[in-house]
Design an enzyme around this catalytic site. Sequence first.
Site, PDB file in Angstrom:
ATOM      1  CE  LYS A 186      35.204  38.750  46.327  1.00 32.18           C
ATOM      2  NZ  LYS A 186      34.546  39.703  47.204  1.00 32.18           N
ATOM      3  CD  GLU A 199      35.794  38.416  50.333  1.00 29.43           C
ATOM      4  OE1 GLU A 199      36.266  37.544  49.592  1.00 29.43           O
ATOM      5  OE2 GLU A 199      34.950  39.251  49.942  1.00 29.43           O
ATOM      6  CB  SER A 207      29.630  47.311  45.097  1.00 27.69           C
ATOM      7  OG  SER A 207      29.353  46.492  46.223  1.00 27.69           O
ATOM      8  CG  HIS A 222      40.189  39.900  49.007  1.00 32.48           C
ATOM      9  ND1 HIS A 222      39.106  39.885  49.856  1.00 32.48           N
ATOM     10  CD2 HIS A 222      39.745  40.406  47.834  1.00 32.48           C
ATOM     11  CE1 HIS A 222      38.052  40.363  49.211  1.00 32.48           C
ATOM     12  NE2 HIS A 222      38.412  40.681  47.978  1.00 32.48           N
ATOM     13  N   GLY A 279      30.851  43.519  48.103  1.00 34.55           N
ATOM     14  CA  GLY A 279      29.673  42.657  48.126  1.00 34.55           C
ATOM     15  C   GLY A 279      28.455  43.278  48.772  1.00 34.55           C
ATOM     16  CD  GLU A 295      39.048  44.370  46.427  1.00 38.19           C
ATOM     17  OE1 GLU A 295      38.584  44.176  45.304  1.00 38.19           O
ATOM     18  OE2 GLU A 295      39.041  43.498  47.326  1.00 38.19           O
TER      19      GLU A 295
END
Length: 255
Positions: free
Chosen positions: A11, A100, A218, A98, A178, A172
């Site tokens: 990241k 994000e 995680s 992703h 996170g 994911e």
Amino acid sequence: MRKLIVAGNWKMNTSVAEGVELAKKVSAYAVEKNLPEGKQIVIAPPFTHLASVAQVIDSNKVILAAQDCAATKNGAYTGEVSASMLKGIGVKAVILGHSERRQYFKENSEILLKKIKLALEEGLDVIFCVGETKDQREAGANLYFNVIKAQLVDTVFTLSEQDFAKIIIAYEPVWAIGTGLTATPEQAQEIHEFIRKEVANNYSQKVADDTTILYGGSCKSSNAKEIFAKKDVDGGLIGGAALKADEFGKIIDAR
Ligand code: 13P
């Protein structure tokens, strides 16, 4: 071919100097372990690090990936980095989709499919991420299965069988990224099995058996072994725990 992969998504972390040191350690670890063919290590540093990292890793042992690429080939797109530019500096794969990128940069399936096609045209492998949000998970299995299916149907499932062979899928769950909230091995297996079944429905059982499906969210050395032991989990896409060479090494050993 179905592979075992442990991939580190750095990241927006590390300076170039720190990243180069981390990459050297990961590469040395991969060389020392002499991993069998079919077991791969991937690292995805920030754009600014890629050219320097490419110089210090053993590219036979560590696959260099980018975290994104442009949805256009070249031209007046300030700030963008194209798939061909990445290829030119030794990048072999790219992470796309992703959560994000979807959440903060509003990347939808239409944009992602453009990126996927350009990456494939350049011969890059694609690690394509799918996953449901916390609200979608809490709304029940009917909804979260449909969310994941739609993320696949609108993008990678439109590809030819030949192109799809270059896709690695990463499940994911957004609620696990996170947050320290890892999916249980059973939760991961449930979705991985579902994804593999959908690949079989869309292509064939043979294609499904050959598809690599990673878990991310995680994942760390203390839980990787249990998750990776599930039959449809072929490794992991690791965020925070990929930033420490020792910890990343332990995760590599877990598979
Ligand atoms: P964390 O391992 O930090 O939860 O991140 C997972 C991830 O988003 C990898 O792409």
